[in-house]
Design an enzyme around this catalytic site. Sequence first.
Site, mmCIF file in Angstrom:
data_model
loop_
_atom_site.group_PDB
_atom_site.id
_atom_site.type_symbol
_atom_site.label_atom_id
_atom_site.label_comp_id
_atom_site.label_asym_id
_atom_site.label_seq_id
_atom_site.Cartn_x
_atom_site.Cartn_y
_atom_site.Cartn_z
ATOM 1 N N THR A 14 0.814 -1.216 0.000
ATOM 2 C CA THR A 14 0.000 0.000 0.000
ATOM 3 C C THR A 14 0.846 1.264 0.000
ATOM 4 O OG1 THR A 14 -1.741 -1.148 1.173
ATOM 5 C CG2 THR A 14 -1.770 1.228 1.343
ATOM 6 N N SER A 59 2.040 -7.730 -0.598
ATOM 7 C CA SER A 59 2.930 -8.614 0.154
ATOM 8 C C SER A 59 2.379 -10.033 0.300
ATOM 9 C CB SER A 59 3.270 -8.017 1.520
ATOM 10 O OG SER A 59 2.172 -8.086 2.392
ATOM 11 N N SER A 60 1.103 -10.235 0.018
ATOM 12 C CA SER A 60 0.579 -11.610 0.052
ATOM 13 C C SER A 60 1.184 -12.454 -1.067
ATOM 14 C CB SER A 60 -0.941 -11.605 -0.088
ATOM 15 O OG SER A 60 -1.494 -10.916 1.000
ATOM 16 N N THR A 277 3.681 -21.032 21.183
ATOM 17 C CA THR A 277 2.361 -20.796 21.769
ATOM 18 C C THR A 277 1.438 -19.984 20.844
ATOM 19 O OG1 THR A 277 1.147 -19.833 23.623
ATOM 20 C CG2 THR A 277 3.195 -18.747 23.044
ATOM 21 N N GLN A 278 0.157 -20.255 20.951
ATOM 22 C CA GLN A 278 -0.845 -19.461 20.226
ATOM 23 C C GLN A 278 -1.105 -18.138 20.917
ATOM 24 O OE1 GLN A 278 -4.472 -21.743 19.945
ATOM 25 N NE2 GLN A 278 -3.424 -23.480 19.015
HETATM 26 N N1 ASP Z 1 -2.298 -5.775 1.184
HETATM 27 C C1 ASP Z 1 -1.245 -4.813 1.413
HETATM 28 C C2 ASP Z 1 0.075 -5.563 1.383
HETATM 29 O O1 ASP Z 1 0.430 -6.204 2.337
HETATM 30 C C3 ASP Z 1 -1.467 -4.121 2.682
HETATM 31 C C4 ASP Z 1 -0.384 -3.142 3.046
HETATM 32 O O2 ASP Z 1 0.477 -2.790 2.288
HETATM 33 O O3 ASP Z 1 -0.402 -2.693 4.194
HETATM 34 O O4 ASP Z 1 0.762 -5.531 0.403
#
Ligand code: ASP
Length: 343
Positions: A14, A59-60, A277-278
């Site tokens: 973002t 980033s996903s 741990t969770q």
């Molecule tokens: N979906 C975006 C990413 O992780 C969110 C961000 O940049 O904060 O790339």
Amino acid sequence: MTTASVLIVYTGGTIGMVRDPRSGVMRPMDLARLEEQVPELQAMGVRLESISFERPLDSSDLGPEHWSRIAAIIGEHYQRFEGFVVLHGSDTMAYTASALSFLLEGLGKPVVLTGSQLPIGSIRTDARENLITAIEIASARDEFGRPMVPEVSVYFEYRLYRGNRTVKVHAERFQAFRSPNWPELAEAGVHIRYDRSAILPHRDRPFKVHDRIDTGVGVMRLFPGIRSTWVEGLLGSDGLQAVVMTSFGSGNGPTERRFLEALRRARERGITIINVTQCDGGRVEQGRYTTSASFNELGIVPGADLTVEAALTKCMFLLGQGHRGEALSERLKNPIAGELTLA
Ligand code: ASP
């Protein structure tokens, strides 16, 4: 004193988004025009250069291949810059920061990851402050002229954290990160106040960039009612070498016979299991309750106060270095880059 120089590595997220004036759609900014977006950069007295991923990514979509690429860019430019700022989406930033802390062995300069919740081109954006302060931290020196923060860190919303201790905790708030088991490295207000006792000491080890990562790692989150058949299926997955098991409280799990049998069989097949741990904070203490005593007997590695992100990337890194079995377990128990606290 010479002007400090900082390399900005733009991976996407973002932070780099601007609204296209014609279509109104958000698109990655042209990094060459960063100073147009943030004119304050010119007044900082820092020599800035930047490198962008050819195709900036959410980033996903970033993973091990990109972690190695970022590490390689830092390696190639290591001598020419005092510090590095990695612009990165916040969603998986904690994973990248953790991975980089392992890949950049003997790091003696700041590598500060930052991003933002709102795009750099929007009016209420948090991007400007995050970027400017991240650059300031990356170029900060102590009274001996040494880098102030010679480690991989995450800067977000007035706080600097050790990268491999961070977790993303909020999808909307500007304060999106936390470091549950390690103090903040710095807080930015009128002054940037560094907590020197929390920052890794300067090291004399030679700097070396690693690039091998093995993704034969899974995460298994325990939950009440977890079916042993499902555990057997997951632990029997093809190519699985190590598992991060996220357990209850101080490292506890079901004592049901078939569940423990599935773990035992996986261990016999040479699979390494690390127990974290969770909970939001605190550490694993295997054997404190009967519900974790069998984990010790099965040779499951107590993951101390590692975050899931750090445990996962540490497994990938160590497997990539060729470690298996006992050697892997031993290395997992000991800190590499300040990612865990020994009891
Ligand atoms: N979906 C975006 C990413 O992780 C969110 C961000 O940049 O904060 O790339």
